[in-house]
Design a protein around this motif. Structure first.
Motif, PDB file in Angstrom:
ATOM      1  N   GLY A 164       1.178  -5.919  14.135  1.00 48.27           N
ATOM      2  CA  GLY A 164       0.845  -6.925  15.125  1.00 48.27           C
ATOM      3  C   GLY A 164      -0.113  -6.486  16.213  1.00 48.27           C
ATOM      4  N   LYS A 165      -0.452  -5.211  16.272  1.00 52.03           N
ATOM      5  CA  LYS A 165      -1.340  -4.693  17.311  1.00 52.03           C
ATOM      6  C   LYS A 165      -2.761  -4.574  16.762  1.00 52.03           C
ATOM      7  N   THR A 173       3.339  -2.920   8.532  1.00 53.17           N
ATOM      8  CA  THR A 173       2.584  -4.016   7.933  1.00 53.17           C
ATOM      9  C   THR A 173       1.173  -3.984   8.497  1.00 53.17           C
ATOM     10  N   VAL A 174       0.186  -4.006   7.614  1.00 51.87           N
ATOM     11  CA  VAL A 174      -1.210  -3.978   8.034  1.00 51.87           C
ATOM     12  C   VAL A 174      -1.874  -5.280   7.612  1.00 51.87           C
ATOM     13  N   PRO A 229       2.421  -4.717   3.182  1.00 51.77           N
ATOM     14  CA  PRO A 229       3.384  -3.750   3.716  1.00 51.77           C
ATOM     15  C   PRO A 229       3.006  -2.342   3.266  1.00 51.77           C
ATOM     16  N   ILE A 230       3.571  -1.353   3.928  1.00 48.96           N
ATOM     17  CA  ILE A 230       3.368   0.042   3.565  1.00 48.96           C
ATOM     18  C   ILE A 230       4.673   0.600   3.028  1.00 48.96           C
ATOM     19  N   CYS A 231       4.599   1.333   1.937  1.00 50.45           N
ATOM     20  CA  CYS A 231       5.802   1.989   1.422  1.00 50.45           C
ATOM     21  C   CYS A 231       5.455   3.402   0.978  1.00 50.45           C
ATOM     22  N   ILE A 247       0.863  -1.170   0.000  1.00 48.10           N
ATOM     23  CA  ILE A 247       0.000   0.000   0.000  1.00 48.10           C
ATOM     24  C   ILE A 247       0.904   1.226   0.000  1.00 48.10           C
ATOM     25  N   VAL A 248       0.621   2.174  -0.879  1.00 48.47           N
ATOM     26  CA  VAL A 248       1.530   3.303  -1.088  1.00 48.47           C
ATOM     27  C   VAL A 248       1.021   4.546  -0.361  1.00 48.47           C
ATOM     28  N   ARG A 249       1.883   5.088   0.492  1.00 45.69           N
ATOM     29  CA  ARG A 249       1.582   6.385   1.096  1.00 45.69           C
ATOM     30  C   ARG A 249       2.053   7.470   0.140  1.00 45.69           C
TER      31      ARG A 249
END
Length: 309
Positions: A221-222, A278-279, A292-294, A128-130
């Motif tokens: 993880g939360k 990571t979501v 993942p987020i990038c 997922i791209v920020r």
């Protein structure tokens, strides 16, 4: 439907293979049987969803039976959105009681409908791209409904008969852009922000309307969102009935059913997804959608939505 080959729930996937988007069945949550190289190679996901339960079962039996069956480890392929070219992606806002409250809204009398484009979608495992223009990248765990039959003017009591399957959806939102206007579309359609997958579970394997399923989001993880699809303001059947009063729903159209409470923008201080995070969106009985987020500029690969399965 339950596959006689392994007594496991059948899941449909789209994956990347030799520059093409290919369709396959996943059994035992880890073994992929591609349709490529079989007499059914030309079938699309939509074709499979339109079939009867018996028709799909016959194809599964043919693809998985005998010494000639070809399988791949699921963790060795790149998954794509399970439906790469949905006709329409219709989203509901404020469709869980607690989320409406945390957003400062009363229980809606009519859903907040908005649209997403296929170009905003990515599959499981893809980043997922920020975007460079914002730090306010938020998560939203959602149930995705995939239509299996053409539908117009459906009564609520018959609406579920038009559903082909269900999947997980992460309606990644750029909040500052979303709230620039009263229309949410712009904040919901940045490239590579809508995660979809990893699989489609056919409707006959789910409880009616996929109600009563645990739904959650974990960030690094939360647990940040945790609810049950029974707590939606408008049910799947009601949403289909309302939409089909206005427009024809076609096989392969997707309805994202809204998110529970716990989004990052409602927290104090807000929680935004950042590069390296990571979501994970999980829905009971369907699967786990991890991404993942990038940051923009770090992502490589195909433009989202430009595949053909």
């Amino acid at each position: 439907m339950t596959c006689v080959f392994c007594e496991a729930v059948l899941r449909i996937v789209t994956f990347h293979h030799e520059s093409d988007a290919c369709v396959g069945f996943v059994l035992n949550d880890r073994t992929l049987f591609p349709l490529t190289g079989t007499p059914f190679a030309q079938l699309s996901v939509t074709d499979l969803l339109e079939m009867s339960v018996r028709g799909r079962q016959d194809i599964v039996d043919a693809v998985t039976a005998g010494s000639q069956a070809v399988s791949l480890p699921l963790d060795e392929v790149q998954l794509l959105p399970p439906l790469s070219r949905p006709g329409k992606i219709i989203c509901l806002g404020l469709n869980y009681f607690d989320h409406a409250a945390e957003s400062g809204h009363e229980k809606p009398e009519y859903p907040s409908f908005f649209l997403r484009t296929a170009d905003s979608l990515i599959g499981a495992g893809q980043p997922i791209v920020r975007p460079a223009c914002s730090e306010q990248l938020d998560y939203e765990a959602e149930l995705a409904v995939i239509m299996g039959q053409r539908c117009r003017h459906a009564a609520p009591e018959e609406a579920l008969s038009y559903v082909g399957g269900y999947s997980c959806f992460n309606d990644g939102s750029i909040r500052d852009f979303q709230h620039k206007t009263s229309q949410w579309t712009i904040g919901k359609n940045f490239d590579a922000t809508g995660a979809f997958g990893p699989v489609i579970v056919t409707a006959d394997e789910m409880p009616p309307g996929a109600s009563g399923l645990k739904i959650s989001t974990r960030l690094n993880g939360k647990i940040l969102q945790q609810d049950n699809t029974a707590n939606m303001v408008f049910t799947v059947a009601e949403a289909i009935a309302m939409l089909s009063r206005c427009m024809t729903l076609f096989p392969g159209d997707v309805i994202a059913m809204g998110t529970p409470a716990g989004v990052g923008s409602a927290r104090r201080p807000p929680i935004w997804m950042r590069h390296g995070d990571t979501v994970e969106v999980a829905i009971e009985g369907i699967g786990h959608l991890r991404n993942p987020i990038c940051d923009e500029g770090e992502r490589t690969g195909q433009v989202p939505g430009r595949t053909s399965a």
